[in-house]
Design a protein around this motif. Structure first.
Motif, PDB file in Angstrom:
ATOM      1  N   ILE A  10       0.856  -1.198   0.000  1.00 53.87           N
ATOM      2  CA  ILE A  10       0.000   0.000   0.000  1.00 53.87           C
ATOM      3  C   ILE A  10       0.886   1.240   0.000  1.00 53.87           C
ATOM      4  CG2 ILE A  10      -1.813   1.281   1.192  1.00 53.87           C
ATOM      5  CD1 ILE A  10      -2.703  -1.324   2.472  1.00 53.87           C
ATOM      6  N   PRO A  11       0.864   2.045  -1.054  1.00 54.77           N
ATOM      7  CA  PRO A  11       1.711   3.239  -1.115  1.00 54.77           C
ATOM      8  C   PRO A  11       1.179   4.361  -0.219  1.00 54.77           C
ATOM      9  CG  PRO A  11       0.938   2.556  -3.304  1.00 54.77           C
ATOM     10  CD  PRO A  11       0.118   1.842  -2.297  1.00 54.77           C
ATOM     11  N   VAL A  12       2.059   4.969   0.536  1.00 57.54           N
ATOM     12  CA  VAL A  12       1.697   6.104   1.394  1.00 57.54           C
ATOM     13  C   VAL A  12       1.972   7.437   0.695  1.00 57.54           C
ATOM     14  CG1 VAL A  12       2.104   7.181   3.650  1.00 57.54           C
ATOM     15  CG2 VAL A  12       2.213   4.696   3.428  1.00 57.54           C
ATOM     16  N   ILE A  13       2.855   7.426  -0.296  1.00 53.94           N
ATOM     17  CA  ILE A  13       3.342   8.658  -0.915  1.00 53.94           C
ATOM     18  C   ILE A  13       2.225   9.576  -1.428  1.00 53.94           C
ATOM     19  CG2 ILE A  13       4.738   9.599  -2.813  1.00 53.94           C
ATOM     20  CD1 ILE A  13       6.359   8.494  -0.497  1.00 53.94           C
ATOM     21  N   PRO A  14       1.208   9.080  -2.165  1.00 58.83           N
ATOM     22  CA  PRO A  14       0.189  10.012  -2.679  1.00 58.83           C
ATOM     23  C   PRO A  14      -0.482  10.834  -1.581  1.00 58.83           C
ATOM     24  CG  PRO A  14       0.022   7.909  -3.799  1.00 58.83           C
ATOM     25  CD  PRO A  14       0.992   7.708  -2.677  1.00 58.83           C
ATOM     26  N   ALA A  15      -0.905  10.173  -0.500  1.00 64.17           N
ATOM     27  CA  ALA A  15      -1.561  10.899   0.589  1.00 64.17           C
ATOM     28  C   ALA A  15      -0.563  11.785   1.326  1.00 64.17           C
ATOM     29  CB  ALA A  15      -2.220   9.922   1.559  1.00 64.17           C
ATOM     30  N   ALA A  16       0.660  11.298   1.522  1.00 66.73           N
ATOM     31  CA  ALA A  16       1.669  12.078   2.241  1.00 66.73           C
ATOM     32  C   ALA A  16       1.975  13.375   1.515  1.00 66.73           C
ATOM     33  CB  ALA A  16       2.940  11.253   2.425  1.00 66.73           C
ATOM     34  N   ARG A  17       2.074  13.317   0.183  1.00 61.54           N
ATOM     35  CA  ARG A  17       2.360  14.541  -0.578  1.00 61.54           C
ATOM     36  C   ARG A  17       1.199  15.527  -0.484  1.00 61.54           C
ATOM     37  NH1 ARG A  17       5.061  11.503  -5.814  1.00 61.54           N
ATOM     38  NH2 ARG A  17       7.194  11.365  -4.972  1.00 61.54           N
ATOM     39  N   ALA A  18      -0.030  15.002  -0.576  1.00 59.03           N
ATOM     40  CA  ALA A  18      -1.187  15.887  -0.468  1.00 59.03           C
ATOM     41  C   ALA A  18      -1.263  16.498   0.929  1.00 59.03           C
ATOM     42  CB  ALA A  18      -2.465  15.111  -0.773  1.00 59.03           C
ATOM     43  N   PHE A  19      -0.939  15.714   1.939  1.00 57.43           N
ATOM     44  CA  PHE A  19      -0.970  16.202   3.321  1.00 57.43           C
ATOM     45  C   PHE A  19       0.117  17.243   3.555  1.00 57.43           C
ATOM     46  CE2 PHE A  19       0.894  15.830   7.576  1.00 57.43           C
ATOM     47  CZ  PHE A  19      -0.199  16.146   8.373  1.00 57.43           C
ATOM     48  N   GLU A  20       1.326  16.962   3.083  1.00 56.46           N
ATOM     49  CA  GLU A  20       2.447  17.870   3.332  1.00 56.46           C
ATOM     50  C   GLU A  20       2.274  19.207   2.627  1.00 56.46           C
ATOM     51  OE1 GLU A  20       5.626  15.379   2.109  1.00 56.46           O
ATOM     52  OE2 GLU A  20       5.909  14.490   4.112  1.00 56.46           O
ATOM     53  N   ALA A  21       1.475  19.238   1.571  1.00 58.47           N
ATOM     54  CA  ALA A  21       1.195  20.513   0.916  1.00 58.47           C
ATOM     55  C   ALA A  21       0.440  21.444   1.855  1.00 58.47           C
ATOM     56  CB  ALA A  21       0.375  20.277  -0.352  1.00 58.47           C
ATOM     57  N   ARG A  22      -0.365  20.877   2.758  1.00 58.39           N
ATOM     58  CA  ARG A  22      -1.125  21.674   3.732  1.00 58.39           C
ATOM     59  C   ARG A  22      -0.374  21.827   5.045  1.00 58.39           C
ATOM     60  NH1 ARG A  22      -7.300  20.139   4.455  1.00 58.39           N
ATOM     61  NH2 ARG A  22      -7.025  22.031   5.714  1.00 58.39           N
ATOM     62  N   HIS A  23       0.525  20.895   5.337  1.00 59.82           N
ATOM     63  CA  HIS A  23       1.253  20.914   6.614  1.00 59.82           C
ATOM     64  C   HIS A  23       2.747  20.725   6.360  1.00 59.82           C
ATOM     65  CE1 HIS A  23      -2.357  20.726   9.192  1.00 59.82           C
ATOM     66  NE2 HIS A  23      -2.861  19.923   8.266  1.00 59.82           N
ATOM     67  N   PRO A  24       3.405  21.700   5.764  1.00 56.48           N
ATOM     68  CA  PRO A  24       4.835  21.555   5.470  1.00 56.48           C
ATOM     69  C   PRO A  24       5.700  21.465   6.724  1.00 56.48           C
ATOM     70  CG  PRO A  24       4.094  23.808   5.055  1.00 56.48           C
ATOM     71  CD  PRO A  24       2.857  22.997   5.306  1.00 56.48           C
ATOM     72  N   ASP A  25       5.142  21.849   7.887  1.00 58.55           N
ATOM     73  CA  ASP A  25       5.905  21.807   9.131  1.00 58.55           C
ATOM     74  C   ASP A  25       5.794  20.470   9.854  1.00 58.55           C
ATOM     75  OD1 ASP A  25       3.174  22.381   9.509  1.00 58.55           O
ATOM     76  OD2 ASP A  25       3.550  23.123  11.539  1.00 58.55           O
ATOM     77  N   VAL A  26       4.982  19.547   9.329  1.00 57.47           N
ATOM     78  CA  VAL A  26       4.800  18.241   9.974  1.00 57.47           C
ATOM     79  C   VAL A  26       5.588  17.186   9.200  1.00 57.47           C
ATOM     80  CG1 VAL A  26       3.141  16.468  10.659  1.00 57.47           C
ATOM     81  CG2 VAL A  26       2.505  18.883  10.817  1.00 57.47           C
TER      82      VAL A  26
END
Length: 300
Positions: A102-118
């Protein structure tokens, strides 16, 4: 009346062992002290939790109910301590668990766009780790495969994916383009039961081996000890020179979900859930068709 967590831990120790002496030894307290604490808990709850007689110790109906509820409750207290400790260090970090394939990258990239500090960390988990690691706070959110014990969790369906048969390379059906369940009737099975046990031979010749995780599955299949089944995405990311994968369309598909501890309420976690939902279709495509590659240190 507030439930005393120390008494609850004492109760679980006795309930797990059904023996006051062994529980007291495990807790490093005197047995009379433990007995008094259990009686006090029974008085607090207004219910008898144990039957004590010459035959030993047994749980009452109330005791069985408390034991079922105690696990998630105690795990959530561990999770609170972990999150407070992380916050005290001043770091903002989200630990995401995922099952093989199960790839995490797609969701992680979308999330990090909103939370670059996390910082998003990822950790591969096995089937027996899904619920415990979420409940005790070792991971904040996880991509899981059903079935899973949903007690104390919020589980959000994301997508389904086909499963494939896992066969030894020299198997009589290894060259087929696809198979049916009927084709494999009577085949010895490498199967996932209680993953905490070591692989052991079952008494029935077709019962196969108990295994834990994809890697063990592949080794046992390659050794000719039986066949198995995997989600198609797990087969994409797990290869073995002595194993082949054959589609089996009439097998029930694998259900991929996102799970979070119900007690873990956080806008950051909620935003990751939203990111995972919005990228579910991309995640499914990535997992099934190998459209992306994990970074070198993405899996811990």
């Amino acid at each position: 009346m507030d439930l005393d967590l120390r008494k609850l831990r004492y109760f679980v120790a006795v309930a797990d062992r059904l023996h006051f002496g062994r529980a007291a030894d495990e807790l490093h307290i005197a047995q009379p002290v433990l007995s008094r604490q259990i009686r006090a808990l029974e008085q607090d709850l207004g219910a008898s939790l144990f039957i004590r007689d010459r035959h030993g110790v047994a749980l009452t109906d109330a005791g069985r109910q408390l034991l079922a509820d105690a696990g998630p409750l105690l795990a959530s207290t561990h999770a609170v301590r972990r999150r407070v400790s992380v916050a005290a260090r001043g770091s903002r970090r989200l630990m995401v668990g995922f099952r093989a394939g199960i790839p995490v990258i797609p969701a992680a990239r979308a999330f990090e766009a909103r939370h670059p500090d996390v910082i998003v960390d990822v950790q591969r988990i096995e089937g027996d780790e899904q619920s415990p690691m979420l409940l005790d706070g070792r991971i904040d959110v996880a991509y899981v495969r059903l079935p899973i014990d949903e007690t104390g969790l919020r589980v959000t369906p994301l997508y389904t994916e086909p499963r494939v048969a896992v066969l030894p390379a020299g198997h009589r059906l290894a060259g087929k383009e696809e198979l049916t369940e009927a084709d494999l009737a009577g085949e010895p099975l490498v199967w996932h039961a209680d993953p905490s046990t070591q692989p052991t031979r079952r008494p029935h010749p077709n019962a196969g081996y108990l295994v834990r995780g994809v890697d063990e599955t592949l080794e046992h299949v390659a050794a000719g000890r039986g066949i198995s089944f995997l989600a198609r995405s797990a087969s994409v990311f797990s290869s073995h020179p002595d194993v082949v994968y054959v589609p089996i369309p009439d097998l029930a598909p694998d259900q991929v979900c996102l799970a979070v501890a119900a007690s873990h309420t956080s806008p950051v976690v909620d935003d990751f859930v939203s990111a995972a939902q919005s990228t579910a279709e991309i995640t499914a495509e990535c997992g099934n068709y190998e459209m992306w590659q994990l970074g070198g240190d993405a899996i811990s």
